[in-house]
Motif scaffolding. Structure first.
Motif, PDB file in Angstrom:
ATOM      1  N   PHE A 323     -38.502  22.991  31.597  1.00 53.90           N
ATOM      2  CA  PHE A 323     -39.159  24.229  31.219  1.00 53.90           C
ATOM      3  C   PHE A 323     -40.227  24.583  32.253  1.00 53.90           C
ATOM      4  N   LYS A 324     -40.250  25.847  32.641  1.00 53.47           N
ATOM      5  CA  LYS A 324     -41.341  26.302  33.502  1.00 53.47           C
ATOM      6  C   LYS A 324     -42.619  26.383  32.667  1.00 53.47           C
ATOM      7  N   LYS A 325     -43.725  25.999  33.247  1.00 49.01           N
ATOM      8  CA  LYS A 325     -44.957  25.813  32.494  1.00 49.01           C
ATOM      9  C   LYS A 325     -45.718  27.108  32.221  1.00 49.01           C
ATOM     10  N   GLY A 326     -45.302  28.246  32.837  1.00 48.17           N
ATOM     11  CA  GLY A 326     -46.072  29.476  32.717  1.00 48.17           C
ATOM     12  C   GLY A 326     -46.312  29.912  31.290  1.00 48.17           C
ATOM     13  N   SER A 327     -45.279  29.886  30.445  1.00 49.13           N
ATOM     14  CA  SER A 327     -45.430  30.347  29.066  1.00 49.13           C
ATOM     15  C   SER A 327     -46.252  29.385  28.223  1.00 49.13           C
ATOM     16  N   PHE A 328     -46.515  28.188  28.726  1.00 43.97           N
ATOM     17  CA  PHE A 328     -47.302  27.206  27.983  1.00 43.97           C
ATOM     18  C   PHE A 328     -48.757  27.190  28.428  1.00 43.97           C
ATOM     19  N   GLU A 329     -49.091  28.045  29.385  1.00 44.65           N
ATOM     20  CA  GLU A 329     -50.471  28.167  29.842  1.00 44.65           C
ATOM     21  C   GLU A 329     -51.211  29.311  29.161  1.00 44.65           C
ATOM     22  N   ILE A 330     -50.488  30.105  28.355  1.00 44.43           N
ATOM     23  CA  ILE A 330     -51.071  31.310  27.763  1.00 44.43           C
ATOM     24  C   ILE A 330     -52.084  30.951  26.683  1.00 44.43           C
ATOM     25  N   GLY A 331     -51.772  29.916  25.908  1.00 44.91           N
ATOM     26  CA  GLY A 331     -52.715  29.479  24.891  1.00 44.91           C
ATOM     27  C   GLY A 331     -52.334  29.821  23.473  1.00 44.91           C
ATOM     28  N   GLY A 332     -51.240  30.533  23.249  1.00 42.06           N
ATOM     29  CA  GLY A 332     -50.830  30.888  21.899  1.00 42.06           C
ATOM     30  C   GLY A 332     -50.055  29.763  21.237  1.00 42.06           C
ATOM     31  N   THR A 333     -49.725  29.977  19.968  1.00 42.63           N
ATOM     32  CA  THR A 333     -48.921  29.013  19.217  1.00 42.63           C
ATOM     33  C   THR A 333     -47.469  29.104  19.664  1.00 42.63           C
ATOM     34  N   ILE A 334     -46.870  27.958  19.921  1.00 44.09           N
ATOM     35  CA  ILE A 334     -45.478  27.902  20.371  1.00 44.09           C
ATOM     36  C   ILE A 334     -44.575  27.633  19.177  1.00 44.09           C
ATOM     37  N   HIS A 335     -43.527  28.463  19.043  1.00 43.72           N
ATOM     38  CA  HIS A 335     -42.529  28.281  17.986  1.00 43.72           C
ATOM     39  C   HIS A 335     -41.205  27.890  18.648  1.00 43.72           C
ATOM     40  N   PRO A 336     -40.870  26.598  18.703  1.00 39.00           N
ATOM     41  CA  PRO A 336     -39.622  26.169  19.359  1.00 39.00           C
ATOM     42  C   PRO A 336     -38.396  26.524  18.521  1.00 39.00           C
ATOM     43  N   VAL A 337     -37.316  26.878  19.218  1.00 43.25           N
ATOM     44  CA  VAL A 337     -36.039  27.178  18.573  1.00 43.25           C
ATOM     45  C   VAL A 337     -34.930  26.506  19.365  1.00 43.25           C
ATOM     46  N   ALA A 338     -34.053  25.801  18.674  1.00 40.81           N
ATOM     47  CA  ALA A 338     -32.902  25.154  19.300  1.00 40.81           C
ATOM     48  C   ALA A 338     -31.638  25.932  18.969  1.00 40.81           C
ATOM     49  N   ILE A 339     -30.830  26.235  19.995  1.00 40.85           N
ATOM     50  CA  ILE A 339     -29.605  27.009  19.829  1.00 40.85           C
ATOM     51  C   ILE A 339     -28.433  26.174  20.328  1.00 40.85           C
ATOM     52  N   LYS A 340     -27.412  26.036  19.498  1.00 45.14           N
ATOM     53  CA  LYS A 340     -26.224  25.259  19.875  1.00 45.14           C
ATOM     54  C   LYS A 340     -24.979  26.014  19.443  1.00 45.14           C
ATOM     55  N   TYR A 341     -24.125  26.374  20.418  1.00 47.13           N
ATOM     56  CA  TYR A 341     -22.887  27.103  20.146  1.00 47.13           C
ATOM     57  C   TYR A 341     -21.741  26.132  19.885  1.00 47.13           C
ATOM     58  N   ASP A 342     -20.817  26.544  19.031  1.00 46.13           N
ATOM     59  CA  ASP A 342     -19.610  25.762  18.765  1.00 46.13           C
ATOM     60  C   ASP A 342     -18.572  26.135  19.817  1.00 46.13           C
ATOM     61  N   PRO A 343     -18.243  25.228  20.758  1.00 43.99           N
ATOM     62  CA  PRO A 343     -17.358  25.595  21.869  1.00 43.99           C
ATOM     63  C   PRO A 343     -15.896  25.762  21.479  1.00 43.99           C
ATOM     64  N   ARG A 344     -15.540  25.393  20.245  1.00 40.04           N
ATOM     65  CA  ARG A 344     -14.140  25.517  19.844  1.00 40.04           C
ATOM     66  C   ARG A 344     -13.663  26.965  19.817  1.00 40.04           C
ATOM     67  N   PHE A 345     -14.567  27.911  19.567  1.00 38.86           N
ATOM     68  CA  PHE A 345     -14.169  29.295  19.361  1.00 38.86           C
ATOM     69  C   PHE A 345     -14.376  30.169  20.596  1.00 38.86           C
ATOM     70  N   GLY A 346     -14.953  29.616  21.645  1.00 38.32           N
ATOM     71  CA  GLY A 346     -15.156  30.377  22.868  1.00 38.32           C
ATOM     72  C   GLY A 346     -16.280  29.769  23.693  1.00 38.32           C
ATOM     73  N   ASP A 347     -16.245  30.028  24.981  1.00 38.32           N
ATOM     74  CA  ASP A 347     -17.245  29.498  25.901  1.00 38.32           C
ATOM     75  C   ASP A 347     -18.398  30.490  26.008  1.00 38.32           C
ATOM     76  N   ALA A 348     -19.541  30.148  25.419  1.00 38.33           N
ATOM     77  CA  ALA A 348     -20.680  31.063  25.414  1.00 38.33           C
ATOM     78  C   ALA A 348     -21.468  31.013  26.711  1.00 38.33           C
ATOM     79  N   PHE A 349     -21.290  29.989  27.524  1.00 37.66           N
ATOM     80  CA  PHE A 349     -22.084  29.825  28.738  1.00 37.66           C
ATOM     81  C   PHE A 349     -21.783  30.929  29.749  1.00 37.66           C
ATOM     82  N   TRP A 350     -22.839  31.535  30.287  1.00 38.89           N
ATOM     83  CA  TRP A 350     -22.701  32.548  31.327  1.00 38.89           C
ATOM     84  C   TRP A 350     -22.941  31.911  32.687  1.00 38.89           C
ATOM     85  N   ASN A 351     -21.874  31.743  33.434  1.00 44.10           N
ATOM     86  CA  ASN A 351     -21.965  31.240  34.807  1.00 44.10           C
ATOM     87  C   ASN A 351     -22.156  32.450  35.719  1.00 44.10           C
ATOM     88  N   SER A 352     -23.422  32.801  35.972  1.00 41.54           N
ATOM     89  CA  SER A 352     -23.725  34.034  36.706  1.00 41.54           C
ATOM     90  C   SER A 352     -23.252  33.987  38.147  1.00 41.54           C
TER      91      SER A 352
END
Length: 410
Positions: A323-352
């Motif tokens: 993680f880049k540290k910039g958003s953690f230097e602001i000083g606000g409360t951090i609300h972490p969210v974990a996202i996990k896709y089910d790969p059986r139904f399609g590849d969600a990853f964007w290979n730019s």
């Protein structure tokens, strides 16, 4: 010809009835008729049956699972470098310790392989499955098994491209058009609590329509931990669709670079009704300017939580990168969210580096569905004496542990 037009008009009316009353209207109110759930259950049954058919058709069943447990860019034989060098000596009739110019090429080859096939590079290639899910991406090692399996695959192509794709395109166009028109109209209103309420309603409705357009089935866990106003929501990043998935359950202030074209039109309309934080390209290079604008936003507790993806790039749904540290230097409360896709139904990853945005969206709209789990983690704050880097690593580790992802220090 006179008989064709009435039939086409009836087909069009039926199509719009399905889109407007069976999909859009329930989506606007956050309701579901259960069609997507039944569709997912049928898909699971079909994919399980296809897996069994493939296993029966293979003479060596272990090939199906061993080849993709850990995807490798470079195929290496087992054994150490010392054993390989000794084997090369015996092949070329050289004694141990005797110099050979070919050794230089051997060491060069091993060095390049180590660079190309490192742990980080693997996280920027599509996640492979143990079995074929009847999509093109995972049939690299698939060969003809049976007539029934081939027929099922053909019917799947007709359903995905003949029914789902046009339906998803229609919903996406309606959702984006509504977003531009709705936010522009709301943006013309004077500042008030009513304007804020209408802005959140327009954003939430549009994202829900777009989510239905992807046949998205999202399971939100621990909703009591949802990000609050005046906070910062940070999540792992797999795809641009992450925004649609999260905003389908609540409104956020987006952070990003100003673009031109269609995306620029959408950004300008959105910022009229909601305090999104858009930056010019030159300003994005000034970390202090970005941090200052984010800190000003967080200081106002009435504003929507900021949504940030600290990795700064998309990773292939298997790991969490540094993680880049910039958003953690602001000083606000951090609300972490974990996202996990089910790969059986399609590849969600964007290979730019491989697909542009249009190609990627077309791939997603011709996949079976988007099935994803979202975990809201308890809010986290910077501890006394803890610097931004250690705070970022602590949040990253919590997200990786909850989502079942690899925690990489890269």
């Amino acid at each position: 010809m006179e008989e064709v037009w009435p039939a086409l008009m009836q087909l069009f009316q039926l199509w719009m009835f399905v889109v407007l009353f069976l999909i859009m209207m329930p989506a606007m109110f956050g309701l579901s008729l259960g069609v997507t759930g039944v569709y997912i259950q049928v898909l699971v049954r079909i994919l399980e049956w296809a897996t069994i058919r493939i296993q029966r058709g293979l003479q060596n069943e272990s090939i199906l699972y061993s080849q993709h447990n850990e995807k490798k860019i470079i195929e290496r034989a087992g054994g150490s470098m010392e054993e390989e060098l000794e084997q090369r000596r015996r092949t070329h009739s050289l004694s141990v310790g005797e110099f050979s110019l070919s050794d230089v090429l051997y060491f060069y080859k091993r060095g390049v392989e180590t660079i190309v096939d490192d742990q980080v590079t693997q996280r920027f290639s599509s996640e492979e499955l143990a079995s074929w899910n009847l999509l093109t991406r995972t049939n690299q090692n698939f060969q003809y098994i049976s007539l029934r399996l081939t027929i099922i695959w053909g019917l799947g192509v007709l359903v995905r491209y003949g029914i789902l794709f046009p339906l998803r395109i229609t919903l996406a166009l309606i959702g984006l058009s509504w977003l531009v028109v709705g936010t522009s109209l709301v943006g013309s209103l004077p500042e008030s609590s009513v304007k804020n309420w209408l802005s959140e309603l327009v954003h939430l409705t549009c994202y829900r329509i777009c989510a239905r357009g992807l046949s998205a089935t999202v399971h939100y866990h621990n909703k009591e931990n949802r990000p609050q106003k005046g906070g910062i929501c940070v999540a792992n990043h797999t795809t641009p669709i992450d925004v649609v998935i999260l905003a389908n359950d609540g409104c956020y202030a987006m952070v990003g670079q100003i673009h031109g074209g269609l995306l620029g039109i959408i950004q300008r309309s959105m910022v009229r009704s909601c305090p999104h934080v858009w930056f010019e390209r030159s300003e994005m290079k000034d970390r202090h300017a970005v941090t200052s604008r984010l800190r000003d936003h967080v200081a106002e507790r009435t504003k929507l939580p900021i949504l940030i993806f600290p990795e700064g790039t998309c990773v292939n749904n298997t790991s969490v990168m540094m993680f880049k540290k910039g958003s953690f230097e602001i000083g606000g409360t951090i609300h972490p969210v974990a996202i996990k896709y089910d790969p059986r139904f399609g590849d969600a990853f964007w290979n730019s580096s491989k697909y542009n945005m249009v190609s990627y969206v077309l791939r997603m709209m011709t996949s079976w569905a988007v099935v994803v789990n979202v975990w809201y983690l308890p809010a986290m704050s910077r501890q006394e004496g803890e610097d931004a880097t250690h705070f970022a690593n602590r949040v990253k580790s919590a997200i990786a542990a909850q989502g079942g992802l690899l925690d990489l220090a890269w």
